[in-house]
Design a protein around this motif. Sequence first.
Motif, PDB file in Angstrom:
ATOM      1  N   ALA A  78       0.834  -1.203   0.000  1.00 20.03           N
ATOM      2  CA  ALA A  78       0.000   0.000   0.000  1.00 20.03           C
ATOM      3  C   ALA A  78       0.869   1.252   0.000  1.00 20.03           C
ATOM      4  O   ALA A  78       0.597   2.212  -0.730  1.00 20.03           O
ATOM      5  N   SER A  79       1.928   1.229   0.784  1.00 17.27           N
ATOM      6  CA  SER A  79       2.849   2.365   0.837  1.00 17.27           C
ATOM      7  C   SER A  79       3.480   2.621  -0.531  1.00 17.27           C
ATOM      8  O   SER A  79       3.531   3.758  -1.006  1.00 17.27           O
ATOM      9  N   SER A 102       7.251   9.116   7.782  1.00 12.21           N
ATOM     10  CA  SER A 102       7.040   7.789   8.361  1.00 12.21           C
ATOM     11  C   SER A 102       7.962   7.581   9.563  1.00 12.21           C
ATOM     12  O   SER A 102       7.627   6.806  10.467  1.00 12.21           O
ATOM     13  N   VAL A 103       9.086   8.275   9.589  1.00 10.55           N
ATOM     14  CA  VAL A 103       9.990   8.193  10.738  1.00 10.55           C
ATOM     15  C   VAL A 103       9.265   8.663  11.999  1.00 10.55           C
ATOM     16  O   VAL A 103       9.301   8.003  13.042  1.00 10.55           O
ATOM     17  N   ILE A 108       6.270   7.185  17.070  1.00 14.04           N
ATOM     18  CA  ILE A 108       5.047   7.225  17.885  1.00 14.04           C
ATOM     19  C   ILE A 108       4.459   5.820  18.034  1.00 14.04           C
ATOM     20  O   ILE A 108       4.099   5.396  19.137  1.00 14.04           O
ATOM     21  N   LEU A 109       4.376   5.076  16.935  1.00 13.39           N
ATOM     22  CA  LEU A 109       3.836   3.717  16.984  1.00 13.39           C
ATOM     23  C   LEU A 109       4.726   2.776  17.804  1.00 13.39           C
ATOM     24  O   LEU A 109       4.217   1.886  18.502  1.00 13.39           O
ATOM     25  N   ALA A 110       6.045   2.966  17.734  1.00 17.79           N
ATOM     26  CA  ALA A 110       6.963   2.147  18.534  1.00 17.79           C
ATOM     27  C   ALA A 110       6.744   2.395  20.024  1.00 17.79           C
ATOM     28  O   ALA A 110       6.821   1.467  20.839  1.00 17.79           O
ATOM     29  N   PHE A 111       6.456   3.617  20.382  1.00 21.44           N
ATOM     30  CA  PHE A 111       6.155   3.952  21.775  1.00 21.44           C
ATOM     31  C   PHE A 111       4.846   3.298  22.216  1.00 21.44           C
ATOM     32  O   PHE A 111       4.763   2.680  23.279  1.00 21.44           O
ATOM     33  N   ILE A 112       3.820   3.394  21.369  1.00 27.67           N
ATOM     34  CA  ILE A 112       2.495   2.880  21.727  1.00 27.67           C
ATOM     35  C   ILE A 112       2.450   1.348  21.732  1.00 27.67           C
ATOM     36  O   ILE A 112       1.998   0.733  22.698  1.00 27.67           O
ATOM     37  N   GLY A 125      13.236  15.651  18.604  1.00 31.52           N
ATOM     38  CA  GLY A 125      13.523  15.158  17.258  1.00 31.52           C
ATOM     39  C   GLY A 125      12.284  15.121  16.397  1.00 31.52           C
ATOM     40  O   GLY A 125      12.307  15.509  15.222  1.00 31.52           O
ATOM     41  N   ILE A 126      11.165  14.657  16.960  1.00 24.51           N
ATOM     42  CA  ILE A 126       9.896  14.615  16.234  1.00 24.51           C
ATOM     43  C   ILE A 126       9.469  16.023  15.827  1.00 24.51           C
ATOM     44  O   ILE A 126       9.035  16.249  14.694  1.00 24.51           O
ATOM     45  N   ILE A 127       9.608  16.962  16.732  1.00 23.21           N
ATOM     46  CA  ILE A 127       9.240  18.358  16.428  1.00 23.21           C
ATOM     47  C   ILE A 127      10.121  18.905  15.313  1.00 23.21           C
ATOM     48  O   ILE A 127       9.615  19.533  14.372  1.00 23.21           O
ATOM     49  N   PHE A 128      11.427  18.651  15.382  1.00 23.29           N
ATOM     50  CA  PHE A 128      12.337  19.131  14.333  1.00 23.29           C
ATOM     51  C   PHE A 128      12.039  18.488  12.981  1.00 23.29           C
ATOM     52  O   PHE A 128      12.026  19.162  11.946  1.00 23.29           O
ATOM     53  N   LEU A 129      11.819  17.166  12.976  1.00 22.17           N
ATOM     54  CA  LEU A 129      11.517  16.482  11.717  1.00 22.17           C
ATOM     55  C   LEU A 129      10.220  17.004  11.097  1.00 22.17           C
ATOM     56  O   LEU A 129      10.151  17.250   9.895  1.00 22.17           O
ATOM     57  N   THR A 130       9.218  17.176  11.932  1.00 23.02           N
ATOM     58  CA  THR A 130       7.933  17.669  11.439  1.00 23.02           C
ATOM     59  C   THR A 130       8.050  19.106  10.937  1.00 23.02           C
ATOM     60  O   THR A 130       7.573  19.431   9.846  1.00 23.02           O
ATOM     61  N   THR A 131       8.722  19.944  11.705  1.00 23.27           N
ATOM     62  CA  THR A 131       8.921  21.339  11.296  1.00 23.27           C
ATOM     63  C   THR A 131       9.721  21.424  10.007  1.00 23.27           C
ATOM     64  O   THR A 131       9.370  22.168   9.094  1.00 23.27           O
TER      65      THR A 131
END
Length: 138
Positions: A78-79, A102-103, A108-112, A125-131
Amino acid sequence: MMWLIFAILSSVFAALTSILAKIGIDGINSNLATAIRTAVVLALSWLMVFVTGVQSGISEINKRNWMFLILSGLATGASWLCYYKALQIGEASKVIPIDKMSVVLTLILAFIFLHEQFTAKTLVGIIFLTTGTILMIK
């Protein structure tokens, strides 16, 4: 430390994949392009299984492993179908950064689901990647 070498090689090959795919899908249906790519990946994967002599391990795979490998394969398919369509109709410089979000989703999914550690450093890191992604696509 070998994981780092393979991770870097994965990144290099992923970058090449994106550029080569953008050139390769010019003028053909994105689903057909995905099927061709998948056939090549399939052939290369089975070649590596036989070259490394691990084909006997197939009988040791349990039902749970089969189920999750099949689900992973469906998610990969699908991806790839979505990625090739987006790459065909969009600019590589915009499609690829969004695809690499996807990173963030994986963290997030690895945490959950995998109960992996989620630290302040991970959040930054998530904030920087998203920004960074948002800045690149605007």
